[in-house]
Design a protein around this motif. Structure first.
Motif, PDB file in Angstrom:
ATOM      1  N   ARG A  98       0.877  -1.183   0.000  1.00  0.00           N
ATOM      2  CA  ARG A  98       0.000   0.000   0.000  1.00  0.00           C
ATOM      3  C   ARG A  98       0.904   1.220   0.000  1.00  0.00           C
ATOM      4  NH1 ARG A  98      -3.310  -2.488   4.684  1.00  0.00           N
ATOM      5  NH2 ARG A  98      -4.853  -3.696   3.572  1.00  0.00           N
ATOM      6  N   ALA A  99       0.847   1.976  -1.079  1.00  0.00           N
ATOM      7  CA  ALA A  99       1.706   3.151  -1.243  1.00  0.00           C
ATOM      8  C   ALA A  99       3.162   2.725  -1.059  1.00  0.00           C
ATOM      9  CB  ALA A  99       1.291   4.252  -0.289  1.00  0.00           C
ATOM     10  N   THR A 100       3.849   3.243  -0.052  1.00  0.00           N
ATOM     11  CA  THR A 100       5.256   2.892   0.158  1.00  0.00           C
ATOM     12  C   THR A 100       5.440   1.878   1.280  1.00  0.00           C
ATOM     13  OG1 THR A 100       5.547   4.737   1.676  1.00  0.00           O
ATOM     14  CG2 THR A 100       6.054   5.136  -0.661  1.00  0.00           C
ATOM     15  N   GLU A 101       4.345   1.354   1.801  1.00  0.00           N
ATOM     16  CA  GLU A 101       4.398   0.390   2.906  1.00  0.00           C
ATOM     17  C   GLU A 101       4.012  -1.005   2.420  1.00  0.00           C
ATOM     18  OE1 GLU A 101       5.229   1.267   6.150  1.00  0.00           O
ATOM     19  OE2 GLU A 101       5.674   3.247   5.318  1.00  0.00           O
ATOM     20  N   GLU A 102       4.531  -2.016   3.117  1.00  0.00           N
ATOM     21  CA  GLU A 102       4.102  -3.392   2.863  1.00  0.00           C
ATOM     22  C   GLU A 102       3.808  -4.050   4.198  1.00  0.00           C
ATOM     23  OE1 GLU A 102       5.666  -6.498   3.601  1.00  0.00           O
ATOM     24  OE2 GLU A 102       7.408  -5.634   4.526  1.00  0.00           O
ATOM     25  N   THR A 103       2.827  -4.956   4.163  1.00  0.00           N
ATOM     26  CA  THR A 103       2.411  -5.644   5.376  1.00  0.00           C
ATOM     27  C   THR A 103       2.366  -7.140   5.120  1.00  0.00           C
ATOM     28  OG1 THR A 103       0.990  -3.761   5.923  1.00  0.00           O
ATOM     29  CG2 THR A 103       0.560  -5.815   7.088  1.00  0.00           C
ATOM     30  N   LEU A 104       2.911  -7.922   6.060  1.00  0.00           N
ATOM     31  CA  LEU A 104       2.769  -9.375   5.993  1.00  0.00           C
ATOM     32  C   LEU A 104       1.318  -9.692   6.300  1.00  0.00           C
ATOM     33  CD1 LEU A 104       3.833 -12.283   5.827  1.00  0.00           C
ATOM     34  CD2 LEU A 104       4.432 -12.092   8.243  1.00  0.00           C
ATOM     35  N   VAL A 105       0.634 -10.330   5.353  1.00  0.00           N
ATOM     36  CA  VAL A 105      -0.796 -10.576   5.475  1.00  0.00           C
ATOM     37  C   VAL A 105      -1.089 -12.030   5.832  1.00  0.00           C
ATOM     38  CG1 VAL A 105      -2.990 -10.562   4.223  1.00  0.00           C
ATOM     39  CG2 VAL A 105      -1.319  -8.748   3.833  1.00  0.00           C
ATOM     40  N   ALA A 106      -0.348 -12.965   5.207  1.00  0.00           N
ATOM     41  CA  ALA A 106      -0.661 -14.378   5.403  1.00  0.00           C
ATOM     42  C   ALA A 106       0.566 -15.231   5.123  1.00  0.00           C
ATOM     43  CB  ALA A 106      -1.818 -14.804   4.508  1.00  0.00           C
ATOM     44  N   ARG A 107       0.442 -16.505   5.516  1.00  0.00           N
ATOM     45  CA  ARG A 107       1.565 -17.434   5.363  1.00  0.00           C
ATOM     46  C   ARG A 107       1.024 -18.804   4.960  1.00  0.00           C
ATOM     47  NH1 ARG A 107       3.485 -16.341  10.068  1.00  0.00           N
ATOM     48  NH2 ARG A 107       5.010 -14.861   9.356  1.00  0.00           N
ATOM     49  N   ALA A 108       1.737 -19.475   4.070  1.00  0.00           N
ATOM     50  CA  ALA A 108       1.451 -20.868   3.709  1.00  0.00           C
ATOM     51  C   ALA A 108       2.709 -21.667   4.030  1.00  0.00           C
ATOM     52  CB  ALA A 108       1.097 -20.992   2.236  1.00  0.00           C
ATOM     53  N   THR A 109       2.534 -22.868   4.591  1.00  0.00           N
ATOM     54  CA  THR A 109       3.674 -23.644   5.059  1.00  0.00           C
ATOM     55  C   THR A 109       3.661 -25.047   4.461  1.00  0.00           C
ATOM     56  OG1 THR A 109       3.584 -22.415   7.120  1.00  0.00           O
ATOM     57  CG2 THR A 109       4.860 -24.428   7.137  1.00  0.00           C
ATOM     58  N   VAL A 110       4.837 -25.505   4.024  1.00  0.00           N
ATOM     59  CA  VAL A 110       5.010 -26.852   3.474  1.00  0.00           C
ATOM     60  C   VAL A 110       6.077 -27.568   4.292  1.00  0.00           C
ATOM     61  CG1 VAL A 110       5.688 -28.202   1.455  1.00  0.00           C
ATOM     62  CG2 VAL A 110       4.535 -26.010   1.145  1.00  0.00           C
ATOM     63  N   PRO A 111       5.728 -28.683   4.958  1.00  0.00           N
ATOM     64  CA  PRO A 111       6.757 -29.446   5.677  1.00  0.00           C
ATOM     65  C   PRO A 111       7.717 -30.095   4.670  1.00  0.00           C
ATOM     66  CG  PRO A 111       4.576 -30.426   5.956  1.00  0.00           C
ATOM     67  CD  PRO A 111       4.422 -29.236   5.077  1.00  0.00           C
ATOM     68  N   LEU A 112       8.997 -29.799   4.805  1.00  0.00           N
ATOM     69  CA  LEU A 112       9.981 -30.306   3.847  1.00  0.00           C
ATOM     70  C   LEU A 112      10.267 -31.793   4.014  1.00  0.00           C
ATOM     71  CD1 LEU A 112      12.382 -27.252   3.848  1.00  0.00           C
ATOM     72  CD2 LEU A 112      10.830 -27.968   2.017  1.00  0.00           C
ATOM     73  N   ALA A 113       9.913 -32.376   5.151  1.00  0.00           N
ATOM     74  CA  ALA A 113      10.149 -33.803   5.374  1.00  0.00           C
ATOM     75  C   ALA A 113       9.447 -34.662   4.323  1.00  0.00           C
ATOM     76  CB  ALA A 113       9.701 -34.198   6.779  1.00  0.00           C
ATOM     77  N   SER A 114       8.383 -34.143   3.716  1.00  0.00           N
ATOM     78  CA  SER A 114       7.678 -34.915   2.685  1.00  0.00           C
ATOM     79  C   SER A 114       8.586 -35.210   1.495  1.00  0.00           C
ATOM     80  CB  SER A 114       6.418 -34.179   2.231  1.00  0.00           C
ATOM     81  OG  SER A 114       6.741 -32.900   1.739  1.00  0.00           O
ATOM     82  N   LEU A 115       9.630 -34.404   1.293  1.00  0.00           N
ATOM     83  CA  LEU A 115      10.577 -34.656   0.197  1.00  0.00           C
ATOM     84  C   LEU A 115      11.422 -35.905   0.440  1.00  0.00           C
ATOM     85  CD1 LEU A 115      11.843 -31.028  -0.412  1.00  0.00           C
ATOM     86  CD2 LEU A 115      10.148 -32.285  -1.741  1.00  0.00           C
ATOM     87  N   LEU A 116      11.530 -36.303   1.703  1.00  0.00           N
ATOM     88  CA  LEU A 116      12.337 -37.472   2.052  1.00  0.00           C
ATOM     89  C   LEU A 116      11.524 -38.756   2.075  1.00  0.00           C
ATOM     90  CD1 LEU A 116      14.397 -35.874   4.949  1.00  0.00           C
ATOM     91  CD2 LEU A 116      15.105 -36.226   2.571  1.00  0.00           C
ATOM     92  N   SER A 117      10.231 -38.645   1.942  1.00  0.00           N
ATOM     93  CA  SER A 117       9.343 -39.800   2.005  1.00  0.00           C
ATOM     94  C   SER A 117       9.508 -40.684   0.773  1.00  0.00           C
ATOM     95  CB  SER A 117       7.892 -39.318   2.093  1.00  0.00           C
ATOM     96  OG  SER A 117       7.009 -40.361   1.824  1.00  0.00           O
TER      97      SER A 117
END
Length: 157
Positions: A98-117
């Motif tokens: 927004r204009a010259t500001e930014e705000t963290l609005v949301a987060r999505a998370t992926v567990p990396l352990a699934s790559l080792l499965s």
């Protein structure tokens, strides 16, 4: 370690025989109109991975945001990296500008352990494609509000 960010699949990195290439494709987001009322939101996504610099998509306007970011990271599959995969999650953060500001609005998370499965190399259209020495995980991830209230503000693909 080297990394590259691009807007297409044609990026090339010089990957040595003792290294691997980890690719992350952030395609798009569907953002909830009730969470972003009024004019189309201007958003971008950031991601931090292992010992690489933070990567960010371009800023995009709209509730159906098309980011199309391909981030490529060269990694060595040593004990430290494998420990990182077993114990960490990949966090993709949605920011609103927004204009010259930014705000963290949301987060999505992926567990990396699934790559080792072992299933990573054996599944198909249920979300994982590929096999042999590599594969592809495809996710549709809920974007959960960063305000601590746990609202779903959209979906990241």
């Amino acid at each position: 370690a080297p990394s590259v960010i691009s807007e297409s699949d044609a990026s090339e990195l010089n990957v040595r025989e003792d290294e691997n290439l980890f690719e992350l494709h952030v395609l798009a987001a569907e953002l909830a109109r009730d969470f972003f009322p009024g004019t189309a939101p201007r958003t971008f996504v950031t991601v931090d991975f292992y010992q690489h610099e933070s990567q960010a998509t371009a800023m995009v306007d709209g509730h159906a945001a098309l980011y199309d970011l391909l981030a490529q990271f060269i990694v060595s599959a040593d004990d430290l990296f494998l420990h990182y995969l077993r114990t960490h999650s990949l966090s993709l953060e949605l920011h609103q500008a927004r204009a010259t500001e930014e705000t963290l609005v949301a987060r999505a998370t992926v567990p990396l352990a699934s790559l080792l499965s072992p299933a990573f190399h054996a599944r198909d259209a249920a979300g994982i494609v590929g096999g042999g020495s590599g594969g592809r995980l495809k996710f549709s991830l809920p974007l959960v509000s960063a305000d601590g209230l746990g609202h779903t503000v959209g979906t990241l693909k």
